[in-house]
Design a protein around this motif. Structure first.
Motif, PDB file in Angstrom:
ATOM      1  N   UNK A 168      19.564  27.744  48.469  1.00  0.00           N
ATOM      2  CA  UNK A 168      18.242  27.579  47.881  1.00  0.00           C
ATOM      3  C   UNK A 168      17.719  26.197  48.228  1.00  0.00           C
ATOM      4  N   UNK A 169      16.462  26.149  48.629  1.00  0.00           N
ATOM      5  CA  UNK A 169      15.809  24.868  48.901  1.00  0.00           C
ATOM      6  C   UNK A 169      14.894  24.581  47.711  1.00  0.00           C
ATOM      7  N   UNK A 170      15.302  23.632  46.839  1.00  0.00           N
ATOM      8  CA  UNK A 170      14.536  23.384  45.623  1.00  0.00           C
ATOM      9  C   UNK A 170      15.036  24.266  44.503  1.00  0.00           C
ATOM     10  N   UNK A 171      14.132  24.979  43.856  1.00  0.00           N
ATOM     11  CA  UNK A 171      14.495  25.815  42.722  1.00  0.00           C
ATOM     12  C   UNK A 171      15.101  27.140  43.173  1.00  0.00           C
ATOM     13  N   UNK A 172      15.347  28.018  42.216  1.00  0.00           N
ATOM     14  CA  UNK A 172      15.948  29.320  42.501  1.00  0.00           C
ATOM     15  C   UNK A 172      15.151  30.080  43.555  1.00  0.00           C
ATOM     16  N   UNK A 173      15.851  30.725  44.472  1.00  0.00           N
ATOM     17  CA  UNK A 173      15.200  31.539  45.495  1.00  0.00           C
ATOM     18  C   UNK A 173      15.677  32.989  45.368  1.00  0.00           C
ATOM     19  N   UNK A 174      14.922  33.885  45.946  1.00  0.00           N
ATOM     20  CA  UNK A 174      15.245  35.312  45.937  1.00  0.00           C
ATOM     21  C   UNK A 174      14.847  35.878  47.293  1.00  0.00           C
ATOM     22  N   UNK A 175      15.737  36.642  47.907  1.00  0.00           N
ATOM     23  CA  UNK A 175      15.437  37.178  49.239  1.00  0.00           C
ATOM     24  C   UNK A 175      16.145  38.505  49.444  1.00  0.00           C
ATOM     25  N   UNK A 176      15.688  39.232  50.463  1.00  0.00           N
ATOM     26  CA  UNK A 176      16.323  40.460  50.905  1.00  0.00           C
ATOM     27  C   UNK A 176      17.008  40.201  52.239  1.00  0.00           C
ATOM     28  N   UNK A 177      18.205  40.775  52.401  1.00  0.00           N
ATOM     29  CA  UNK A 177      18.915  40.732  53.674  1.00  0.00           C
ATOM     30  C   UNK A 177      19.138  42.161  54.147  1.00  0.00           C
TER      31      UNK A 177
END
Length: 282
Positions: free
Chosen positions: A237-246
């Motif tokens: 994560x760059x900064x705060x919480x991140x969310x992504x699909x792989x």
């Protein structure tokens, strides 16, 4: 004694952030994240669209030769098709539809609402192009989840760590939804020859040893190897919480021909698909 091959480390090969394109009438905005000209590069993935829709934008329409994977970012989507399947998915859920030999379906938000979605077309291998149509609701609340050290992985398809999805595939595809808290790092080992990409839903991520930055709504294609073996992917994560699909899958390396909503291996198969559709055989 032979020296073991070093593990292939995944980095960012390309970042896509396409502009909006003309929608299908009022109440529709769209971006084409994966498009037909990239078919060889994207294999086994065919198309991917990001849509903002209201009811009636996608009435009954046909498909053959592919599977469609629809992920809801905001709102809800109602689905029904000519094979008798129907369902409703909400934000965080997905549906996996096998068009196979031919199906007609519609997918729209409930009346008076709108929805923000991603839809990916996964190519079927030649041997599975005429598979029996199938529909799977993938509700986030009942999917397997792995959680540790500020990382949460929801397995829509495929496997992660010791968690395995029950989603049925005609061609194995990994689909993971990942949340990473600030300071955490997601790591995944998978086949080095898999084609794979990341789409960022929230926040920003740093990928690989180089730490290439991928921000919200951007799609990043990952490097891959032509040599068999295992690859390692690290996303922080760059900064705060991140969310992504792989998404990841082995390329089919088969001929591909487009005919509107039909994706086959030859032009004659496309012509047959249109003939079968017009004759009511879907």
């Amino acid at each position: 004694m032979s020296t073991p091959k070093p593990m292939f480390v995944r980095e960012v090969a390309r970042i896509d952030d396409p502009q909006f394109v003309s929608g299908q009438g009022a109440g529709h905005r769209a971006r084409r994240l994966i498009d037909a000209p990239d078919a060889a590069f994207a294999d086994p993935f065919v198309l991917m669209a990001e849509d903002w829709t209201s009811q009636g934008v996608f009435p009954f329409h046909p498909h053959r030769g592919i599977e469609t994977v629809t992920f809801v970012i905001e709102g809800a989507i109602e689905h029904r098709d000519s094979a008798g399947y129907k369902g409703v998915i909400h934000a965080g859920d997905a549906q996996w539809m096998t068009a196979g030999r031919g199906v007609q379906h519609e997918e729209n938000p409930p009346a008076g609402t709108s929805a923000h979605t991603l839809q990916l077309w996964v190519n079927l291998p030649a041997a599975g192009k005429m598979a029996i149509p199938r529909y799977q609701d993938l509700e986030a609340s009942v999917l397997p989840v792995w959680s540790e050290d500020g990382v949460e992985v929801r397995i829509f398809s495929g496997a992660y760590a010791d968690r395995v999805s029950t989603t049925l595939n005609h061609h194995p595809v990994t689909m993971l939804e990942v949340r990473v808290e600030n300071g955490g790092a997601f790591q995944h080992s998978f086949a080095a020859t898999d084609n794979a990409f990341v789409y960022v839903l929230e926040g920003a991520v740093e990928i690989g040893l180089v730490g290439d930055l991928l921000e919200t709504s951007q799609l990043g294609w990952l490097t891959r190897s032509e040599e068999p073996g295992t690859s390692e992917l690290t996303i922080a994560a760059q900064g705060n919480t991140c969310r992504f699909l792989l998404f990841a899958g082995q390329p089919l390396c088969e001929p591909i021909v487009f005919g509107g909503p039909f994706v086959m291996n030859t032009q004659s198969e496309i012509q047959q698909a249109f003939a079968d559709f017009r004759a009511g055989r879907f």
